[in-house]
Design a protein around this motif. Sequence first.
Motif, mmCIF file in Angstrom:
data_model
loop_
_atom_site.group_PDB
_atom_site.id
_atom_site.type_symbol
_atom_site.label_atom_id
_atom_site.label_comp_id
_atom_site.label_asym_id
_atom_site.label_seq_id
_atom_site.Cartn_x
_atom_site.Cartn_y
_atom_site.Cartn_z
ATOM 1 N N PRO A 336 1.120 -1.280 0.580
ATOM 2 C CA PRO A 336 -0.042 0.189 0.096
ATOM 3 C C PRO A 336 1.223 1.424 -0.096
ATOM 4 C CG PRO A 336 0.046 -1.261 1.661
ATOM 5 C CD PRO A 336 0.759 -1.777 1.231
ATOM 6 N N LYS A 337 0.531 2.156 0.119
ATOM 7 C CA LYS A 337 0.780 3.346 -0.410
ATOM 8 C C LYS A 337 1.547 4.006 0.825
ATOM 9 C CE LYS A 337 0.029 7.962 -1.945
ATOM 10 N NZ LYS A 337 -1.028 9.135 -2.983
ATOM 11 N N GLY A 338 2.973 4.043 0.535
ATOM 12 C CA GLY A 338 3.617 5.044 1.838
ATOM 13 C C GLY A 338 4.979 3.411 2.403
ATOM 14 N N VAL A 339 4.334 2.054 2.602
ATOM 15 C CA VAL A 339 5.092 1.242 2.606
ATOM 16 C C VAL A 339 6.394 1.417 2.364
ATOM 17 C CG1 VAL A 339 5.189 -0.992 2.803
ATOM 18 C CG2 VAL A 339 2.809 -0.358 3.043
ATOM 19 N N LYS A 340 7.664 1.064 3.694
ATOM 20 C CA LYS A 340 8.744 1.181 2.693
ATOM 21 C C LYS A 340 9.155 -0.084 3.118
ATOM 22 C CE LYS A 340 9.672 6.425 2.171
ATOM 23 N NZ LYS A 340 10.133 7.863 2.505
ATOM 24 N N PRO A 346 5.908 -14.675 3.735
ATOM 25 C CA PRO A 346 5.282 -15.172 2.471
ATOM 26 C C PRO A 346 4.065 -15.451 2.778
ATOM 27 C CG PRO A 346 6.372 -17.195 4.301
ATOM 28 C CD PRO A 346 6.993 -15.424 4.557
ATOM 29 N N PHE A 347 3.630 -15.367 4.558
ATOM 30 C CA PHE A 347 1.893 -15.413 3.845
ATOM 31 C C PHE A 347 1.200 -13.970 3.560
ATOM 32 C CE2 PHE A 347 3.327 -18.637 6.952
ATOM 33 C CZ PHE A 347 2.499 -19.923 7.158
ATOM 34 N N GLN A 348 2.117 -12.939 4.023
ATOM 35 C CA GLN A 348 1.612 -11.484 3.743
ATOM 36 C C GLN A 348 1.772 -11.305 2.043
ATOM 37 O OE1 GLN A 348 4.860 -8.365 4.437
ATOM 38 N NE2 GLN A 348 3.271 -6.969 4.857
ATOM 39 N N LEU A 349 2.229 -11.809 1.457
ATOM 40 C CA LEU A 349 2.653 -11.269 -0.355
ATOM 41 C C LEU A 349 1.376 -12.758 -0.059
ATOM 42 C CD1 LEU A 349 4.036 -11.362 -2.480
ATOM 43 C CD2 LEU A 349 5.715 -13.206 -1.953
ATOM 44 N N LEU A 350 0.977 -13.547 0.127
ATOM 45 C CA LEU A 350 -0.357 -14.667 -0.224
ATOM 46 C C LEU A 350 -0.941 -13.282 -0.231
ATOM 47 C CD1 LEU A 350 -0.388 -18.129 1.251
ATOM 48 C CD2 LEU A 350 0.105 -17.815 -1.386
ATOM 49 N N GLU A 351 -1.934 -12.650 1.184
ATOM 50 C CA GLU A 351 -2.731 -11.896 1.066
ATOM 51 C C GLU A 351 -2.161 -11.022 0.075
ATOM 52 O OE1 GLU A 351 -2.649 -10.869 4.825
ATOM 53 O OE2 GLU A 351 -2.638 -12.768 5.780
ATOM 54 N N ARG A 352 -1.590 -10.464 -0.284
ATOM 55 C CA ARG A 352 -1.414 -9.327 -1.401
ATOM 56 C C ARG A 352 -1.978 -9.418 -2.453
ATOM 57 N NH1 ARG A 352 2.997 -5.158 0.373
ATOM 58 N NH2 ARG A 352 2.272 -3.991 2.166
ATOM 59 N N LEU A 353 -1.331 -10.967 -2.895
ATOM 60 C CA LEU A 353 -1.720 -11.625 -4.022
ATOM 61 C C LEU A 353 -3.402 -12.244 -4.143
ATOM 62 C CD1 LEU A 353 1.326 -14.030 -4.871
ATOM 63 C CD2 LEU A 353 1.283 -11.418 -5.993
ATOM 64 N N ALA A 354 -3.569 -12.365 -2.867
ATOM 65 C CA ALA A 354 -4.997 -12.455 -3.338
ATOM 66 C C ALA A 354 -6.383 -11.014 -3.188
ATOM 67 C CB ALA A 354 -5.318 -13.330 -2.456
ATOM 68 N N ALA A 355 -5.325 -9.927 -2.968
ATOM 69 C CA ALA A 355 -6.458 -9.230 -2.662
ATOM 70 C C ALA A 355 -7.194 -8.437 -3.682
ATOM 71 C CB ALA A 355 -5.352 -8.015 -2.677
ATOM 72 N N ARG A 361 2.360 -7.679 -7.976
ATOM 73 C CA ARG A 361 2.735 -9.339 -7.977
ATOM 74 C C ARG A 361 4.570 -8.978 -8.053
ATOM 75 N NH1 ARG A 361 6.250 -8.577 -12.443
ATOM 76 N NH2 ARG A 361 6.173 -6.383 -13.942
ATOM 77 N N PRO A 362 4.934 -10.201 -7.560
ATOM 78 C CA PRO A 362 6.286 -10.214 -7.358
ATOM 79 C C PRO A 362 7.338 -8.946 -8.204
ATOM 80 C CG PRO A 362 5.430 -12.364 -7.425
ATOM 81 C CD PRO A 362 4.375 -11.694 -8.221
ATOM 82 N N GLY A 363 8.103 -8.799 -7.340
ATOM 83 C CA GLY A 363 8.327 -7.277 -8.017
ATOM 84 C C GLY A 363 8.416 -5.750 -6.771
ATOM 85 N N GLY A 364 7.071 -6.111 -6.775
ATOM 86 C CA GLY A 364 6.356 -4.241 -6.185
ATOM 87 C C GLY A 364 5.786 -3.802 -7.269
ATOM 88 N N THR A 365 5.267 -4.153 -8.312
ATOM 89 C CA THR A 365 4.509 -3.085 -9.335
ATOM 90 C C THR A 365 3.221 -4.167 -8.693
ATOM 91 O OG1 THR A 365 6.692 -4.143 -10.872
ATOM 92 C CG2 THR A 365 4.011 -2.723 -11.446
ATOM 93 N N CYS A 366 2.623 -2.365 -8.742
ATOM 94 C CA CYS A 366 0.859 -2.651 -8.393
ATOM 95 C C CYS A 366 0.582 -1.710 -9.094
ATOM 96 C CB CYS A 366 0.936 -2.237 -6.747
ATOM 97 S SG CYS A 366 -0.917 -2.169 -6.463
ATOM 98 N N GLY A 367 -0.395 -2.843 -10.456
ATOM 99 C CA GLY A 367 -1.203 -1.964 -11.403
ATOM 100 C C GLY A 367 -0.507 -1.518 -12.632
ATOM 101 N N PRO A 368 -1.208 -1.297 -13.474
ATOM 102 C CA PRO A 368 -0.505 -0.738 -14.558
ATOM 103 C C PRO A 368 0.612 0.173 -14.581
ATOM 104 C CG PRO A 368 -2.611 -0.046 -15.063
ATOM 105 C CD PRO A 368 -2.482 -1.231 -13.430
ATOM 106 N N SER A 369 0.555 1.246 -13.683
ATOM 107 C CA SER A 369 1.143 2.652 -13.609
ATOM 108 C C SER A 369 1.913 1.940 -12.104
ATOM 109 C CB SER A 369 0.398 3.603 -13.487
ATOM 110 O OG SER A 369 -0.246 3.173 -12.379
ATOM 111 N N GLY A 370 2.130 1.041 -11.844
ATOM 112 C CA GLY A 370 3.444 1.160 -10.705
ATOM 113 C C GLY A 370 2.513 1.241 -9.124
ATOM 114 N N CYS A 371 1.356 2.061 -8.831
ATOM 115 C CA CYS A 371 0.928 2.392 -7.815
ATOM 116 C C CYS A 371 -0.796 1.885 -7.431
ATOM 117 C CB CYS A 371 0.726 3.689 -7.024
ATOM 118 S SG CYS A 371 2.168 4.577 -7.586
ATOM 119 N N CYS A 372 -0.758 1.473 -6.417
ATOM 120 C CA CYS A 372 -2.543 1.316 -6.007
ATOM 121 C C CYS A 372 -2.839 2.217 -6.400
ATOM 122 C CB CYS A 372 -2.864 0.604 -4.711
ATOM 123 S SG CYS A 372 -1.659 -0.864 -4.642
#
Length: 372
Positions: A336-340, A346-355, A361-372
């Motif tokens: 999410p925005k602002g997280v550094k 791995p359980f947190q990663l699963l939750e993010r992938l299923a959100a 996705r792996p690599g930190g890219t979120c959505g087409p522009s890289g941000c949620c």
Amino acid sequence: MAAPCGEQIHREVQDYYGKRLQKSADLKTNACITLARPLPKMVRDALENVHEEVVARYYGCGLVIPECLTSCRILDLGSGSGRDCYLLSQMVGERGHVTGIDMTEGQVEVAKKHIAYHMDKFGYKKPNVEFLQGYMEKLSDAGLADESYDIVISNCVINLAPDKRAVLREAYRVLKPGGEMYFSDVYANQRLSESVRKHRVLWGECLAGALYWRDLYSIAEEVGFSPPCLVTASPITIGDKELEDIIGDCRFVSATFRLFKVPGSSRAGPGQVIYNGGIVGHERELVFDANFTFKEGEVVDVDAEMAAILRSSRFAEEFLIRAGGSNTAAPQGCCPKGVKEKICDPFQLLERLAAPGPACRPGGTCGPSGCC
């Protein structure tokens, strides 16, 4: 009744994989056959060249084919029927070498009897693979020398080892400076109860020996590795009522991590890196782990650990690396925005992938522009 001792575990796992299981369909859970993401085309093509018996006797919980493999020397811990070794044999080329070691005689025999078939299939004049019977906690007993491999891989077998520290110590010993341990395994969201740890079927199913994921970080640091880089994660389902009752509220995940043997001389401050696009199959971008994706020609701030990894490893020639950047460099994207902080759980990663919504996705890219 106490949890089984190390020698007893070895005997029972050998029996389970050597005699009771004849194919992956005989497994009672998906722990040993889970794939975290689709196979790349080059891997799918290579898999078509692997003998059908080798594939049928394969029990793995991830994809352990890292990038940048040409001419590398690779060791596969718990190589089983040899599927991953024969895949890697094609990736490293005739000048590279792949060693597989497994404690189960029946599995080693399956792997060995198909060497000539694969070398002919690959068009190699001499074998670039070998298979040894032995224990991954005692690689020196198999004659494996210090600093003799570029990469150590493992696919859903460290959980079967009673002494995880010994496995990581031996992997660290045989790796060259800058070498990598790239492995998939099963992890738990808590330390396991004795009733789980003493269950013989759960040992064979890769669950009773699962490490609490936080303990991997402490063991890796103790041995000397860089902090683990989480690559992928996928859920594990049980599908057996009796086993579910024994497990209770414990959850399991299949996760892939990469550890590096970073020389002290490579450790400096944070930096900025630019990927040159030179890795075959990853020309446009290199998804290094769940936190960093490197796009060709793009400047990326990295923390001191990642800078040291790229500087000292086989990836050094693929990057322009310069000092600078922030030591608190955030993983790319903002989900999410602002997280550094990096994703380590791995359980947190699963939750993010299923959100729902734009998916990270792996690599930190979120959505087409890289941000949620």
